[in-house]
Scaffold this active site. Structure first.
Site, PDB file in Angstrom:
ATOM      1  CG  HIS A   1      -3.877   8.832  -1.156  1.00 54.24           C
ATOM      2  ND1 HIS A   1      -4.383   7.920  -0.267  1.00 54.24           N
ATOM      3  CD2 HIS A   1      -3.188   8.116  -2.072  1.00 54.24           C
ATOM      4  CE1 HIS A   1      -4.005   6.704  -0.633  1.00 54.24           C
ATOM      5  NE2 HIS A   1      -3.277   6.794  -1.726  1.00 54.24           N
TER       6      HIS A   1
ATOM      7  CD  GLU B   1      -4.471   5.923  -5.800  1.00 51.55           C
ATOM      8  OE1 GLU B   1      -3.482   5.284  -6.125  1.00 51.55           O
ATOM      9  OE2 GLU B   1      -4.587   6.455  -4.685  1.00 51.55           O
TER      10      GLU B   1
HETATM   11  P1  PGA Z   1      -1.325   0.386  -3.461  1.00 48.21           P
HETATM   12  O1  PGA Z   1      -1.496   1.939  -3.122  1.00 48.21           O
HETATM   13  O2  PGA Z   1      -0.595   0.296  -4.775  1.00 48.21           O
HETATM   14  O3  PGA Z   1      -0.506  -0.165  -2.318  1.00 48.21           O
HETATM   15  O4  PGA Z   1      -2.687  -0.206  -3.537  1.00 48.21           O
HETATM   16  C1  PGA Z   1      -1.799   2.869  -4.121  1.00 48.21           C
HETATM   17  C2  PGA Z   1      -1.969   4.234  -3.518  1.00 48.21           C
HETATM   18  O5  PGA Z   1      -2.465   4.334  -2.389  1.00 48.21           O
HETATM   19  O6  PGA Z   1      -1.635   5.247  -4.146  1.00 48.21           O
END
Ligand code: PGA
Length: 245
Positions: free
Chosen positions: A96, A165
């Site tokens: 992440h 992401e």
């Molecule tokens: P968010 O976070 O939906 O608050 O943007 C997603 C994540 O960090 O997995």
């Protein structure tokens, strides 16, 4: 792909008591349409009671948000993959961007974590994503390709979830466009195939400011197998509205 995942990343939020309140509300809604595949990733302290109480519900499963890159030993504060599998954890988030940025996690370290998870039969949820600066320099494709090839170097080919992401989209209220997500999903699929994965071995998720307002348009993205959701998964009614849409 016949599966579509809604994965809740609760980050450093939600105590045991708060999770009990959450599940009371969530399950009263979920019962109306219990065919959606939902994975909750609470904190390490909330995981045991949540798994004990709710993991026998069909299509609800649990994941951790982190794991040590080491099997066992004198590593104060670390939690091993063996400990997670002892808890019946089925998934684990790795790579992440919050861990890459705040704890300097490198692709090499993530690669070690992936190997340990796979050895313990835990399905990794591998996050990849470019920063805003990299995006502005048109380097997104290059960054994602190298994150994938370095994190997945010499990895046994078992089921894995890849979550795209974009760093700039996480918690910012600004999600990537459906075109960008489709393009990236295609690139991820090509990279995974080049790395030796067949299409049935991996799922591609999008994460980054997914909410009720942008969900339906993002869902149109090609090759999308689900969402990794942070902020919008913290409230049972909001998260349910997303799942039920
Ligand atoms: P968010 O976070 O939906 O608050 O943007 C997603 C994540 O960090 O997995």
């Amino acid at each position: 792909m016949d599966r579509f995942f809604y994965i809740a990343n609760w980050k450093m939020n939600v105590t045991i008591k708060e999770s009990e309140d959450f599940f009371k509300d969530f399950l009263s809604l979920y019962i109306s349409s219990p065919n959606k595949e939902v994975v909750f990733c609470p904190s390490f302290t909330t995981l045991p009671s949540a798994i004990k109480s709710y993991s026998d519900i069909d299509k609800i499963s649990f994941g951790a948000q982190n794991v040590s890159n080491i099997d066992s030993g004198a590593y104060t504060g670390e939690i091993s993959a063996n400990m997670l599998s002892d808890l019946q954890v089925q998934y684990c988030i790795v790579g992440h961007s919050e861990r890459r940025q705040n704890y300097n996690e490198s692709n090499k370290l993530i690669n070690q974590k992936l190997k340990i998870l796979i050895n313990n039969n835990i399905v990794p949820i591998l996050c990849v994503g470019e920063s805003l600066g990299e995006r502005d320099l048109n380097q997104s494709d290059k960054v994602i390709s190298s994150q994938l090839s370095e994190c997945l170097c010499d990895i046994e080919k078992t089921n894995i979830i890849v979550a795209y992401e974009p760093v700039w989209a996480i918690g910012s209220g600004k999600s990537a466009s459906v075109e960008d997500i489709s393009n990236m999903n295609n690139l991820i699929r090509n990279c995974m195939n080049k790395l030796g994965y067949i299409n049935d071995q991996f799922y591609i998720l999008y994460g980054g400011s997914v909410g009720i307002d942008n969900l339906l348009s993002i869902k149109e993205a090609s090759l999308l197998d689900g969402f990794l959701i942070g902020g919008a998964s913290l409230q049972a009614s909001t998260f349910w509205k997303i799942i039920d849409k």
